[in-house]
Design a protein around this motif. Structure first.
Motif, PDB file in Angstrom:
ATOM      1  N   GLN A 191      54.669  60.027  14.631  1.00  0.00           N
ATOM      2  CA  GLN A 191      54.569  61.027  15.692  1.00  0.00           C
ATOM      3  C   GLN A 191      55.929  61.580  16.117  1.00  0.00           C
ATOM      4  O   GLN A 191      56.003  62.470  16.961  1.00  0.00           O
ATOM      5  N   ALA A 192      57.006  61.059  15.545  1.00  0.00           N
ATOM      6  CA  ALA A 192      58.342  61.303  16.071  1.00  0.00           C
ATOM      7  C   ALA A 192      59.034  62.494  15.431  1.00  0.00           C
ATOM      8  O   ALA A 192      58.728  62.909  14.314  1.00  0.00           O
ATOM      9  N   ASP A 193      60.020  63.008  16.158  1.00  0.00           N
ATOM     10  CA  ASP A 193      60.950  64.010  15.650  1.00  0.00           C
ATOM     11  C   ASP A 193      62.128  63.253  15.048  1.00  0.00           C
ATOM     12  O   ASP A 193      62.914  62.631  15.765  1.00  0.00           O
ATOM     13  N   LEU A 194      62.255  63.297  13.736  1.00  0.00           N
ATOM     14  CA  LEU A 194      63.259  62.492  13.029  1.00  0.00           C
ATOM     15  C   LEU A 194      64.323  63.356  12.353  1.00  0.00           C
ATOM     16  O   LEU A 194      65.017  62.899  11.453  1.00  0.00           O
ATOM     17  N   ARG A 195      64.479  64.579  12.829  1.00  0.00           N
ATOM     18  CA  ARG A 195      65.381  65.494  12.128  1.00  0.00           C
ATOM     19  C   ARG A 195      66.847  65.099  12.209  1.00  0.00           C
ATOM     20  O   ARG A 195      67.623  65.414  11.325  1.00  0.00           O
ATOM     21  N   ASP A 196      67.238  64.431  13.270  1.00  0.00           N
ATOM     22  CA  ASP A 196      68.618  63.958  13.375  1.00  0.00           C
ATOM     23  C   ASP A 196      68.620  62.694  14.224  1.00  0.00           C
ATOM     24  O   ASP A 196      67.651  62.410  14.945  1.00  0.00           O
ATOM     25  N   PRO A 197      69.690  61.892  14.167  1.00  0.00           N
ATOM     26  CA  PRO A 197      69.693  60.597  14.860  1.00  0.00           C
ATOM     27  C   PRO A 197      69.437  60.691  16.355  1.00  0.00           C
ATOM     28  O   PRO A 197      68.686  59.879  16.905  1.00  0.00           O
ATOM     29  N   LEU A 198      70.041  61.652  17.031  1.00  0.00           N
ATOM     30  CA  LEU A 198      69.859  61.756  18.483  1.00  0.00           C
ATOM     31  C   LEU A 198      68.422  62.107  18.829  1.00  0.00           C
ATOM     32  O   LEU A 198      67.823  61.520  19.736  1.00  0.00           O
ATOM     33  N   ALA A 199      67.868  63.082  18.112  1.00  0.00           N
ATOM     34  CA  ALA A 199      66.469  63.446  18.368  1.00  0.00           C
ATOM     35  C   ALA A 199      65.550  62.273  18.073  1.00  0.00           C
ATOM     36  O   ALA A 199      64.588  62.016  18.805  1.00  0.00           O
ATOM     37  N   ALA A 200      65.850  61.536  16.994  1.00  0.00           N
ATOM     38  CA  ALA A 200      64.999  60.412  16.611  1.00  0.00           C
ATOM     39  C   ALA A 200      65.006  59.328  17.681  1.00  0.00           C
ATOM     40  O   ALA A 200      63.951  58.784  18.028  1.00  0.00           O
ATOM     41  N   ILE A 201      66.184  58.992  18.211  1.00  0.00           N
ATOM     42  CA  ILE A 201      66.275  57.939  19.226  1.00  0.00           C
ATOM     43  C   ILE A 201      65.442  58.289  20.442  1.00  0.00           C
ATOM     44  O   ILE A 201      64.649  57.489  20.946  1.00  0.00           O
ATOM     45  N   GLY A 202      65.610  59.515  20.928  1.00  0.00           N
ATOM     46  CA  GLY A 202      64.856  59.928  22.107  1.00  0.00           C
ATOM     47  C   GLY A 202      63.370  59.993  21.860  1.00  0.00           C
ATOM     48  O   GLY A 202      62.559  59.543  22.681  1.00  0.00           O
ATOM     49  N   SER A 203      62.986  60.532  20.707  1.00  0.00           N
ATOM     50  CA  SER A 203      61.578  60.676  20.382  1.00  0.00           C
ATOM     51  C   SER A 203      60.906  59.317  20.212  1.00  0.00           C
ATOM     52  O   SER A 203      59.840  59.057  20.774  1.00  0.00           O
ATOM     53  N   LEU A 204      61.536  58.429  19.444  1.00  0.00           N
ATOM     54  CA  LEU A 204      60.961  57.105  19.217  1.00  0.00           C
ATOM     55  C   LEU A 204      60.864  56.305  20.500  1.00  0.00           C
ATOM     56  O   LEU A 204      59.868  55.615  20.751  1.00  0.00           O
ATOM     57  N   ASN A 205      61.894  56.397  21.340  1.00  0.00           N
ATOM     58  CA  ASN A 205      61.889  55.656  22.594  1.00  0.00           C
ATOM     59  C   ASN A 205      60.746  56.112  23.497  1.00  0.00           C
ATOM     60  O   ASN A 205      60.033  55.295  24.089  1.00  0.00           O
ATOM     61  N   GLY A 206      60.573  57.430  23.601  1.00  0.00           N
ATOM     62  CA  GLY A 206      59.503  57.941  24.451  1.00  0.00           C
ATOM     63  C   GLY A 206      58.125  57.540  23.946  1.00  0.00           C
ATOM     64  O   GLY A 206      57.246  57.154  24.729  1.00  0.00           O
ATOM     65  N   LEU A 207      57.934  57.628  22.635  1.00  0.00           N
ATOM     66  CA  LEU A 207      56.636  57.275  22.065  1.00  0.00           C
ATOM     67  C   LEU A 207      56.348  55.782  22.204  1.00  0.00           C
ATOM     68  O   LEU A 207      55.212  55.386  22.499  1.00  0.00           O
ATOM     69  N   LEU A 208      57.381  54.941  22.003  1.00  0.00           N
ATOM     70  CA  LEU A 208      57.190  53.506  22.147  1.00  0.00           C
ATOM     71  C   LEU A 208      56.850  53.149  23.586  1.00  0.00           C
ATOM     72  O   LEU A 208      55.937  52.345  23.841  1.00  0.00           O
ATOM     73  N   SER A 209      57.545  53.744  24.530  1.00  0.00           N
ATOM     74  CA  SER A 209      57.264  53.471  25.945  1.00  0.00           C
ATOM     75  C   SER A 209      55.841  53.870  26.300  1.00  0.00           C
ATOM     76  O   SER A 209      55.127  53.137  27.007  1.00  0.00           O
ATOM     77  N   ALA A 210      55.420  55.034  25.804  1.00  0.00           N
ATOM     78  CA  ALA A 210      54.055  55.487  26.084  1.00  0.00           C
ATOM     79  C   ALA A 210      53.027  54.540  25.471  1.00  0.00           C
ATOM     80  O   ALA A 210      52.029  54.185  26.108  1.00  0.00           O
ATOM     81  N   ALA A 211      53.269  54.096  24.228  1.00  0.00           N
ATOM     82  CA  ALA A 211      52.329  53.203  23.562  1.00  0.00           C
ATOM     83  C   ALA A 211      52.231  51.863  24.283  1.00  0.00           C
ATOM     84  O   ALA A 211      51.133  51.317  24.461  1.00  0.00           O
ATOM     85  N   LEU A 212      53.372  51.323  24.716  1.00  0.00           N
ATOM     86  CA  LEU A 212      53.350  50.052  25.439  1.00  0.00           C
ATOM     87  C   LEU A 212      52.602  50.189  26.754  1.00  0.00           C
ATOM     88  O   LEU A 212      51.834  49.300  27.151  1.00  0.00           O
ATOM     89  N   GLY A 213      52.813  51.313  27.440  1.00  0.00           N
ATOM     90  CA  GLY A 213      52.097  51.542  28.691  1.00  0.00           C
ATOM     91  C   GLY A 213      50.599  51.657  28.475  1.00  0.00           C
ATOM     92  O   GLY A 213      49.799  51.119  29.255  1.00  0.00           O
ATOM     93  N   GLU A 214      50.205  52.332  27.400  1.00  0.00           N
ATOM     94  CA  GLU A 214      48.784  52.484  27.117  1.00  0.00           C
ATOM     95  C   GLU A 214      48.157  51.157  26.693  1.00  0.00           C
ATOM     96  O   GLU A 214      47.008  50.856  27.051  1.00  0.00           O
ATOM     97  N   ALA A 215      48.905  50.358  25.933  1.00  0.00           N
ATOM     98  CA  ALA A 215      48.400  49.040  25.554  1.00  0.00           C
ATOM     99  C   ALA A 215      48.199  48.166  26.789  1.00  0.00           C
ATOM    100  O   ALA A 215      47.201  47.449  26.905  1.00  0.00           O
TER     101      ALA A 215
END
Length: 412
Positions: free
Chosen positions: A257-281
């Motif tokens: 689900q992430a934006d992986l085009r560059d390292p900075l975008a990837a870090i922010g995208s992955l972090n947000g998605l992981l936080s959302a998934a943990l909250g939903e779990a």
């Protein structure tokens, strides 16, 4: 609306369109090249990540899927036609040749266009049967199509589909046989309305592959069982991931689900998605796995922690609704109040229950720390990329040719 909910909504909307209308407007997808005339068998191919684009030539026999389809065209001239679904084939911009969109969005677009193509062919050529070939990301889109067709909610009826061949399928069920739902079967079922004489001579053989798909969808095919083949090379991480590696699957779903085009975008995208998934779990766990009342609390999981995490990370599962989030917060307030009122009476039992759950979570990820398991994946990239050169397409080629001859033999 969260990014994950947006992706899930897109998937649901796309599926709902096909279910509600029985068709998908070809105005929203590229027209399928048909002709001259209508063939006995029309093959639709969906390439893997990085092997297609929105402007790809639908008649260019390239990639792994092209390596299967081109020999069929040569072996059954006049009986078959083909088209490749042109789509982004992206993985968040991280894979050369793929588009910038996240993997989950890319798969949804492939499925949408696949539905439109199937409907166009079925309407234009009423006597033509369809076959589908998908590889890797394309296999995930193709298996979604087959699942819905087989359950009677797809864009075409099951009797219009002669066969589906999946390679390196990320939603392959754990330990799935070559024909999912048909353990031990090695010969495909005949195409609908045919004698199956030619198909009966086809043997779909492949060495057993351990584990299951990295996406953990465990797709079943209903009325298409026996006409869907799922071919996987053991040690190909896409379709043969370790059984006890829940965190790996969570990571794959997040990355999809992430934006992986560059390292900075990837870090922010992955972090947000992981936080959302943990909250939903957490929301789902509190609502379904804790029982509170009468001054007592029990943790009685309906699903293991690992399953809760995998489900929360999967973009195909809808995120909890606002009312569910509110109910979980209220339930947690009740739990903390009970603990505060009687810690000595509640905590020992609850601690034991939670410790058992944690132990189960560790067990469900045991393969991640087993060197012998990872030795199996030392050359996983080569195993994933070599379907076209290791002979594993040969039985699929023979199957498609046999289907064309059986169908043509039954036509006036």
């Amino acid at each position: 609306m969260s990014r994950r909910r947006t992706i899930a909504a897109a998937i649901a909307a796309s599926a709902a369109l096909g279910v509600a209308t029985g068709t998908t407007s070809s105005a929203t997808a590229a027209a399928v090249p048909i002709g001259p005339g209508c063939p006995a068998l029309y093959m639709l191919g969906v390439q893997g990540t990085g092997q297609s684009s929105p402007t790809a030539d639908p008649l260019a026999d390239t990639g792994v899927v092209g390596a299967l389809i081109a020999p069929v065209m040569a072996a059954a001239p006049g009986l078959v036609q083909r088209s490749y679904i042109p789509y982004g084939a992206g993985f968040g911009g991280a894979v050369p040749g793929g588009g910038p969109e996240p993997y989950a969005v890319s798969v949804t677009d492939a499925r949408r266009q696949l539905d439109a193509a199937a409907v166009q062919i079925a309407e234009t050529c009423p006597s033509t049967l369809l076959a589908g070939i998908g590889y890797s990301q394309g296999a995930q889109a193709m298996s979604s199509f087959a699942r819905d067709v087989g359950s009677g909610v797809g864009p075409v009826a099951p009797e219009r589909v002669a066969g589906i061949a999946l390679y390196a399928h990320p939603d392959r069920a754990e330990g799935a046989p070559i024909f999912p739902g048909r353990p031990g079967q090695t010969v495909p079922d005949p195409a609908p309305g045919t004698s199956g004489v030619a198909v009966s001579a086809v043997l779909m053989s492949n060495p057993p592959a351990g584990g299951g798909g990295i996406a953990d969808g465990a797709t079943s095919y209903g009325a298409l069982a026996g006409r869907v083949a799922d071919i996987c090379t053991d040690g190909d991480l896409a379709c043969s991931a370790p059984d006890r590696a829940a965190v790996l699957r969570v990571g794959a779903e997040i990355a999809a689900q992430a934006d992986l085009r560059d390292p900075l975008a990837a870090i922010g995208s992955l972090n947000g998605l992981l936080s959302a998934a943990l909250g939903e779990a957490w929301t789902t766990l509190v609502l379904n796995d804790f029982q509170a009342g009468g001054g007592n609390i029990d943790y009685l999981p309906q699903l293991p922690l690992a399953a809760r995490l995998v489900d929360a990370a999967d973009p195909r599962n809808p995120a909890p609704a606002p009312e569910e989030i509110g109910a979980a917060a209220a339930r947690w307030d009740e739990i903390t109040a009970i603990v505060a009122a009687n810690p000595l009476g509640v905590l020992p039992k609850l601690t034991g229950q939670l410790a058992a759950a944690w132990g189960q979570l560790v067990s469900d990820n045991a393969d991640l720390v087993d060197p012998a398991v990872w030795a199996r994946f030392a050359d996983t990239v080569a195993r994933h990329n070599n379907y076209a050169v290791n002979g594993q397409l040969n039985s699929g080629i023979a199957w498609m040719v046999a289907l064309a001859h059986d169908i043509a033999g039954g036509q006036p």
